[in-house]
Design an enzyme around this catalytic site. Structure first.
Site, short mmCIF file in Angstrom:
data_model
loop_
_atom_site.label_atom_id
_atom_site.label_comp_id
_atom_site.label_asym_id
_atom_site.label_seq_id
_atom_site.Cartn_x
_atom_site.Cartn_y
_atom_site.Cartn_z
NE ARG A 161 44.67 50.71 46.71
CZ ARG A 161 45.09 49.59 47.29
NH1 ARG A 161 46.38 49.46 47.61
NH2 ARG A 161 44.26 48.60 47.54
CG HIS A 291 42.17 43.67 45.85
ND1 HIS A 291 41.73 43.29 44.60
CD2 HIS A 291 42.24 45.02 45.82
CE1 HIS A 291 41.55 44.37 43.85
NE2 HIS A 291 41.86 45.43 44.58
#
Length: 321
Positions: A161, A291
């Protein structure tokens, strides 16, 4: 609403609920305004159905209101699933409040669920566009140009990210020297959501770009600052911000003349999609992306299946009439 002398039980309940949201829940003014508007429309629907008290509302009334939101009428345009969901959430909150306060014997909205928004698949761009983007970010020998290329190579090469990339410290980069028969390799420690960290391999292209940045660019940028352990620096020698990283990405996309929108997550989505296209196991991609659930990562497999369908439809001789 009707004049004060003719206020209905339903209207009094709505006023009490809005006061509760404002005083006890501390909702923002914009959110309260949306709730007031949605509940005002709900009261109109109940009035049209001859209902003036929440005690007389059934689940059918709430379901009918949801259908009206989606279909629209002479005064209102049909609402999207997201807008209709917001209105139904307001109605569900109202009835939950009324039941809790003893205004109604039960909660008729309990089993009426907001419409699910359409699944938005992550936007990935093909490898050729990634290469154009990366090439566009590295024109010239200015320290910022060298930094920009390293940043984008790291984003695509690790699936980080933007917040994770700009949060990297120099010590988060680990490089293993080449050994006999084995090329040099590297990895980064990414600090993700909820304080979780993960180790992700860094490919040779990103390693070379970071090497170039550390030797030729970072020392020049660091001279303007007071010293920071962060890997990526701005023009004043301080840590690069997320906003600046987004500006770098957007400028590279414009320079590359890409004909698709490019967002801060584009390279992360492309990283995941290209790995799956190349045969990577979905659970490996889950670990690389950080995740918590493999279900989140499986969204990317839908993109891959769609791509397979496109290829099949255009390439197979008996795919269509």
């Amino acid at each position: 609403m009707t004049p004060a002398a003719a206020v209905t039980d339903a209207e009094r309940a709505v006023r009490g609920y809005l006061d509760h949201l404002a005083v006890e829940r501390g909702l923002a003014a914009n959110t309260l305004s949306s709730y007031r508007r949605d509940l005002g429309r709900y009261l109109q629907a109940l009035e049209a159905a001859g209902v003036s008290s929440l005690a007389d509302v059934s689940g059918g009334h709430v379901s009918e209101f949801l259908a009206q939101l989606r279909e629209g009428d002479e005064e209102h345009q049909p609402l999207s699933s997201a807008s209709a969901a917001r209105a139904v959430i307001a109605v569900r909150g109202l009835h939950r409040f009324a039941h809790r306060e003893g205004l109604t014997a039960d909660d008729p909205a309990r089993d009426v669920h907001p419409p699910a928004p359409p699944r938005r698949l992550p936007k990935a761009i093909p490898l050729s566009d990634v290469e154009l983007l990366l090439a566009a970010s590295s024109s010239g020998d200015h320290p910022r140009s060298i930094r920009d290329r390293a940043l984008l190579e790291v984003l695509y090469g690790t699936g980080a990210r933007i917040s994770e990339a700009v949060g990297l410290a120099i010590d988060d980069l680990v490089v293993e020297p080449a050994t006999q028969g084995q090329p040099r390799s590297g990895s980064v420690v990414l600090h993700g959501k909820g304080g979780k960290t993960r180790i992700v391999p860094v490919g040779s292209y990103a390693l070379r770009a970071v090497d170039d940045y550390l030797v030729r660019a970072r020392p020049a940028l660091a001279q303007a600052g007071r010293g920071t352990p962060k890997l990526f620096l701005n023009g004043r020698g301080g840590p690069l911000s997320r906003q600046s990283a987004w500006t770098i990405l957007r400028a590279a996309a414009q320079k590359a003349q890409l004909d698709v929108p490019v967002s801060p997550h584009t390279l992360r989505h492309s990283f995941a999609t290209h790995l799956l296209d190349g045969g990577a196991d979905v659970r490996v991609v889950q670990e690389l992306l950080g995740h918590a659930s493999v279900t989140t990562t499986q969204v990317y497999t839908l993109i891959t299946v769609d791509r397979l369908r496109e290829v099949y439809a255009t390439a197979h001789p008996r795919a269509r009439d």
